[in-house]
Design an enzyme around this catalytic site. Sequence first.
Site: not given
Length: 331
Positions: A116, A256, A286
């Site tokens: 990520c 994020h 995500n």
Amino acid sequence: MAKIRAAITAIGGYVPEDILSNDDLAKMVDTNDEWITSRTGIKERRILKTPGGGASDIAVPAVLELCEKRGISPLEIDLLICGTVTGDYNFPSTANIICDKIGAKNAWSFDVGAACSGFIYSLSTGSQFIETGKYKKVVVVGVDKMSSIINYEDRATCVIFGDGGGAVLLEPTEEEVGIMDFELHSDGSGAQYLRQPAGGSVKPASHETVDNLEHFVFQEGKQVFKFAVINMADVSESIMKKNKLTGETVDWLVPHQANLRIIDATAHRMELDPAKVMINIQKFGNTTSGTIPLCLWEWEKKLKKGDNIILSAFGGGFTWGAVYLKWAYNS
Ligand code: UT7
């Protein structure tokens, strides 16, 4: 001589057309819209269904969009860095494939595997090649096709992830804009909580690894949450302090998009007005390396030259960090 900084001068993004909603998922596993929305903030995510389509097919339209916006040919790109953990293949690099598909014949290219944090790691790396004066045009991509490594019978992970990505162009500037600072961290002891167990050199693919579902994402969500919520807030606060920024002088937080609760905790620590926080987790979930460039892409028209922007991420590795940039142009 004035310092050369790396400025973002164009941005592109892409998400696949197919939508997987919370209600769709409720028909596949034991879950419901209320649980997913309240625990994560996600309502729907995009899935690349094109047969034979990989991460590079998400990245290519994003890179072509930025070339068109900036009025440059892919032949002018010196270097392309791609943050991804769902590359088209284990090797070669997806960055190599993207360059081939767009005709960036003069670029060299490589992938960065930082989950990520893939985009902020890649952006920080790319900025160095500009600051040294070595290159004039560096493209940084953040892209993931998470649907390729998700078990759609595991409710703990399948509700979270989606496919998508974006790309930015870095060019040199002597103005007080661009990448001003970054702070990055990693801690490999976090591998026990978030990883793809098989398919690497430790456990190559076999009938057994397939039968045991070890090619899918494994995540101990609660543990990852604890580390994420502390570290994303800590690193964001740290980069603000180092650069004498406050909740007033920061114009945007680009977090994020892993969980709305982690984003809220980070914004709270930064003492930011919620209106300054970019959030599109409800639409895309995500997308791992894709979340931050997708936010910048969606918000581009609202950004003004000189805006103080903090990018912040936490993810598998563990990897985490923050980038402080000053936006370089008005759309
Ligand atoms: O981006 C990379 C880094 N990743 C992250 O930052 C993710 C961090 N972690 C998280 O965001 C959260 O931990 C999750 C969203 C993954 C899970 O939320 P949680 O509040 O930590 O839930 P939990 O795992 O503690 O589970 C709570 C309950 C459990 O039931 P019991 O044991 O309390 O009866 C789970 O079995 O919720 C259950 N559960 C679900 N229920 C309905 C787990 N997944 C689901 C689901 N639908 N999809």
